[in-house]
Design an enzyme around this catalytic site. Structure first.
Site, PDB file in Angstrom:
ATOM      1  N   TRP A 176      -0.530  -6.846  14.865  1.00 49.28           N
ATOM      2  CA  TRP A 176      -0.825  -7.317  13.453  1.00 49.28           C
ATOM      3  C   TRP A 176       0.496  -6.764  12.508  1.00 49.28           C
ATOM      4  CZ3 TRP A 176      -3.067  -3.928   9.230  1.00 49.28           C
ATOM      5  CH2 TRP A 176      -3.426  -4.608   7.870  1.00 49.28           C
ATOM      6  N   ASP A 257      -8.055   0.560  16.139  1.00 51.93           N
ATOM      7  CA  ASP A 257      -7.975  -0.489  14.874  1.00 51.93           C
ATOM      8  C   ASP A 257      -9.341  -1.353  15.156  1.00 51.93           C
ATOM      9  OD1 ASP A 257      -7.879  -1.997  12.787  1.00 51.93           O
ATOM     10  OD2 ASP A 257      -5.894  -2.689  13.110  1.00 51.93           O
ATOM     11  N   LYS A 293     -13.972  -8.558   7.714  1.00 53.70           N
ATOM     12  CA  LYS A 293     -14.346  -9.884   8.378  1.00 53.70           C
ATOM     13  C   LYS A 293     -16.086  -9.999   8.698  1.00 53.70           C
ATOM     14  CE  LYS A 293     -10.011  -9.581   8.596  1.00 53.70           C
ATOM     15  NZ  LYS A 293      -8.846 -10.226   8.781  1.00 53.70           N
TER      16      LYS A 293
HETATM   17  N1  PGU Z   1      -6.229  -4.476  11.302  1.00 56.68           N
HETATM   18  C1  PGU Z   1      -6.164  -5.736  11.880  1.00 56.68           C
HETATM   19  C2  PGU Z   1      -6.017  -5.765  13.360  1.00 56.68           C
HETATM   20  C3  PGU Z   1      -5.977  -6.992  11.023  1.00 56.68           C
HETATM   21  O1  PGU Z   1      -6.008  -8.099  11.715  1.00 56.68           O
HETATM   22  C4  PGU Z   1      -6.438  -6.741   9.595  1.00 56.68           C
HETATM   23  C5  PGU Z   1      -6.350  -7.853   8.756  1.00 56.68           C
HETATM   24  C6  PGU Z   1      -6.551  -5.600   9.193  1.00 56.68           C
HETATM   25  C7  PGU Z   1      -6.595  -4.567  10.031  1.00 56.68           C
HETATM   26  C8  PGU Z   1      -6.826  -5.142   7.790  1.00 56.68           C
HETATM   27  O2  PGU Z   1      -7.781  -5.808   7.318  1.00 56.68           O
HETATM   28  P1  PGU Z   1      -8.044  -5.400   5.967  1.00 56.68           P
HETATM   29  O3  PGU Z   1      -8.573  -6.391   5.001  1.00 56.68           O
HETATM   30  O4  PGU Z   1      -7.607  -4.275   5.217  1.00 56.68           O
HETATM   31  O5  PGU Z   1      -9.776  -4.762   6.497  1.00 56.68           O
HETATM   32  N2  PGU Z   1      -5.770  -8.999   9.212  1.00 56.68           N
HETATM   33  C9  PGU Z   1      -5.859 -10.408   8.732  1.00 56.68           C
HETATM   34  C10 PGU Z   1      -5.972 -10.534   7.328  1.00 56.68           C
HETATM   35  C11 PGU Z   1      -4.743 -10.486   6.555  1.00 56.68           C
HETATM   36  C12 PGU Z   1      -4.016  -9.389   6.368  1.00 56.68           C
HETATM   37  O6  PGU Z   1      -2.732  -9.484   7.051  1.00 56.68           O
HETATM   38  O7  PGU Z   1      -4.306  -8.247   5.668  1.00 56.68           O
HETATM   39  C13 PGU Z   1      -4.559 -11.218   9.538  1.00 56.68           C
HETATM   40  O8  PGU Z   1      -4.843 -12.484   8.979  1.00 56.68           O
HETATM   41  O9  PGU Z   1      -3.900 -10.682  10.142  1.00 56.68           O
END
Ligand code: PGU
Length: 447
Positions: A176, A257, A293
Site C-alpha cells: 500500500w 496490517d 472496509k
Molecule cells: N492498510 C492497507 C493495506 C490499506 O489498503 C488501507 C486503505 C489502510 C491500511 C488504511 O485504511 P484506513 O482507511 O486508514 O483504515 N487503503 C485503501 C483506501 C484508500 C487509502 O489509500 O487510504 C486503498 O484504496 O488502498
C-alpha cells in the site's frame, strides 16, 4: 480491416502514450499562468516559495474522477465498496447500531480517555485474536483505539521508534503506497522484501524467505494479515507457518496490517488466521486493525492498535507509553465510530447480522472477478487473465502498465491507480462490459 472512428482515436492516443514526449510536465505551465494572473500579489507572500504537491496516488484518483463530467465514468481507484447500483453502502447493522445510540438518552459527548473506548478495545482484540486467545484472557494485550488503520499504523510505528531496539522495518514490494510514508515519518528506516513475482502473478515465496532471512536480527516486518494490497496475493497457511518459523528464529518483530478482515474469504476467523498463528507461539507482535472496509465505516476513522506482550505488567507499561505518543497528536479519539463498533460486537444478534452482510460484500466481489474474467474471454483479449479469479480481496493487480491505464482513463473514463490495480468492489454487473472493452482496447493498442 476497416477502422472505425473509435479505432482511429484509440490509435492516436496509443501513439501519443507510446511516445517518450508524453511525460507530464508537472503542471508548471499552469502554475506560470496563475502567478501572472494575480496582479503580482503572490510575489510578496511569505508562502510564495511553496511548490504545489502532487495529488495522492490513490486518493488523487477520486479527485480526478470527481472532475470528469462523463456519464459513463467509473472509479476503480480507491478501495471502497459499492453496491450493484454503484452506490456507497451503509450496512444495515450499522444503521441499527446508530439508531440504538440515538435512542439512548443517557449518552453524552464527553472526551474519551486517551486510549479510547475501553469496551471497543477489548472487543477489537477479541475479534482479531479470537475470544479464547490466551493473550487476551491473560491481559497481555495493550489495545488502544486509533484513527482507523492508518492512525493505528502510525501510533504503532511511533511507539516502536521510541521503545524498540531495532529501527528498521521491512515492507513487502509492492505494498500500500502510504506504508513507506507512515513508517519513515514515524522515525523508522524502511527497507523492502520481495513479495510479488510479476511473471507468475503470484507470491515470490523464495524471494520473501531469502530477504527476511538476510534481514538484521530483530528487524520489524510489515505483514498484510490478509487480502494483500495491491496484489491480492496471500501466502497459504503452510507458507505463513514457514514465515513465522523463520521470523521467530531471527527474532523479527511482526507488525500486522489488518485492513480487510472478513473481506478476503468472507469469514472473520479465517482472515485472522495469519495473526493468530503468530500470537499462538507466545511471542510479541503488533497489529493495526481498521473497520473502514469490513464495517463500511470509512469516514468514521475507527481502528485499533494492539501490542501483544509477554505479561500483563509489560502490557500495562506499554499502554502507558502509547498514551504518551497519542496525547500530543490528537489527544483522544472520536467517540461515534467506536460506539457503533462496540454496539455490534457486544450484541450476539447484531454480530451475526454483520457477518452475513460482510459475507455478501465479499461474495459480490468474487462474482465481479468471475464476470470480468468471462467478459475478457468473450472478447478474446490476448493474455492469461486467470489471476483475476485467483487473487483475493478487494483488488485485482491486473498487470496493465501506466500507459494502458492512461488510455483507459482518457478514452473510457475509467479511473484506477497507475500501477494497474483495480478495485473490484467498485465494479458492478452493469459496468463489467465497459471495463472489459477498455482493458481490451488498452491491451491491443498500447504496448
Ligand atoms: N492498510 C492497507 C493495506 C490499506 O489498503 C488501507 C486503505 C489502510 C491500511 C488504511 O485504511 P484506513 O482507511 O486508514 O483504515 N487503503 C485503501 C483506501 C484508500 C487509502 O489509500 O487510504 C486503498 O484504496 O488502498
Amino acid at each position: 480491416m476497416e477502422q472505425t472512428p473509435c479505432d482511429r482515436r484509440l490509435a492516436t492516443i496509443a501513439r501519443h502514450l507510446n511516445s517518450p514526449r508524453s511525460e507530464i510536465d508537472g503542471g508548471s505551465s499552469i502554475s506560470r499562468l496563475v502567478t501572472s494572473a494575480d496582479g503580482g500579489r503572490s510575489s510578496d507572500s511569505v508562502f510564495n516559495h511553496v511548490v504545489r504537491a502532487p495529488e495522492d496516488p490513490i486518493l488523487g484518483v477520486t479527485v480526478a474522477y470527481n472532475k470528469d463530467p462523463s456519464p459513463v465514468k467509473l472509479n476503480l481507484g480507491v478501495g471502497a465498496y459499492r453496491t450493484e447500483e454503484g452506490k456507497p453502502l451503509v450496512l444495515n447493522v450499522v444503521k441499527k447500531a446508530e439508531q440504538q445510540l440515538v435512542n439512548d438518552r443517557s449518552r453524552v459527548k464527553e472526551y474519551l480517555p486517551i486510549v479510547g473506548l475501553a469496551e471497543f478495545n477489548k472487543l477489537s482484540a477479541k475479534l482479531i485474536f479470537g475470544a479464547d486467545s490466551p493473550a487476551v484472557l491473560e491481559n497481555r494485550v495493550a489495545t488502544v483505539q486509533c484513527l482507523s488503520g492508518t492512525g493505528s499504523l502510525r501510533i504503532g510505528a511511533e511507539f516502536l521508534a521510541r521503545h524498540y531496539h531495532q529501527k528498521v522495518i521491512y515492507i513487502p514490494q509492492p505494498t500500500w503506497g502510504n506504508h513507506p510514508k507512515v513508517f519513515s515519518l514515524s522515525g523508522l528506516s524502511v527497507k523492502t522484501y520481495r513479495y510479488y513475482d510479476p511473471a507468475t502473478r503470484g507470491l515470490d515465496f523464495r524471494g520473501l524467505l531469502e530477504d527476511l532471512g538476510s534481514a538484521p536480527s530483530g528487524a520489524i516486518v510489515l505483514l498484510h494479515a490478509c487480502a494483500h494490497n495491491p496484489t491480492g496475493v496471500d501466502p497459504s497457511l503452510q507458507q505463513w507457518e514457514q514465515i513465522r518459523k523463520l521470523m521467530r528464529s531471527k527474532r523479527l518483530m511482526p507488525f500486522f496490517d489488518s485492513a480487510y478482515q472478513g473481506f478476503a474469504s468472507g469469514s472473520l476467523d479465517e482472515d485472522a488466521q495469519s495473526v493468530r498463528l503468530f500470537v499462538a507461539d507466545g511471542s510479541e507482535c503488533v497489529v493495526a486493525q481498521s473497520y473502514a472496509k469490513n464495517m463500511g465505516l470509512y469516514g468514521e476513522r475507527v481502528g485499533a492498535l494492539s501490542i501483544v506482550c509477554k505479561s500483563a505488567d509489560i502490557a500495562s507499561r506499554v499502554e502507558s507509553q502509547l498514551k504518551i505518543v497519542i496525547r500530543p497528536m490528537y489527544s483522544n479519539p472520536p467517540i461515534h465510530g467506536a460506539s457503533i463498533v462496540a454496539c455490534i460486537l457486544r450484541d450476539r444478534q447484531l454480530y451475526h447480522e454483520w457477518t452475513v452482510e460482510l459475507k455478501a460484500m465479499a461474495d459480490r466481489i468474487i462474482r465481479m472477478r468471475h464476470q470480468l474474467y468471462s467478459a475478457l474471454q468473450e472478447r478474446g483479449t490476448p493474455g492469461d487473465w486467470s489471476h483475476i479469479i485467483k487473487q483475493i480481496g478487494m483488488f485485482t493487480f491486473t498487470g496493465l502498465n501506466s500507459k494502458q491505464v492512461a488510455l483507459m482513463t482518457a478514452e473510457f473514463h475509467i479511473y484506477m491507480t497507475s500501477d494497474g490495480r483495480i478495485s473490484m468492489a467498485g465494479l458492478s454487473s452493469a459496468t463489467v462490459p465497459h471495463l472489459a472493452d477498455a482493458m481490451h482496447a488498452a491491451i491491443t493498442h498500447v504496448v
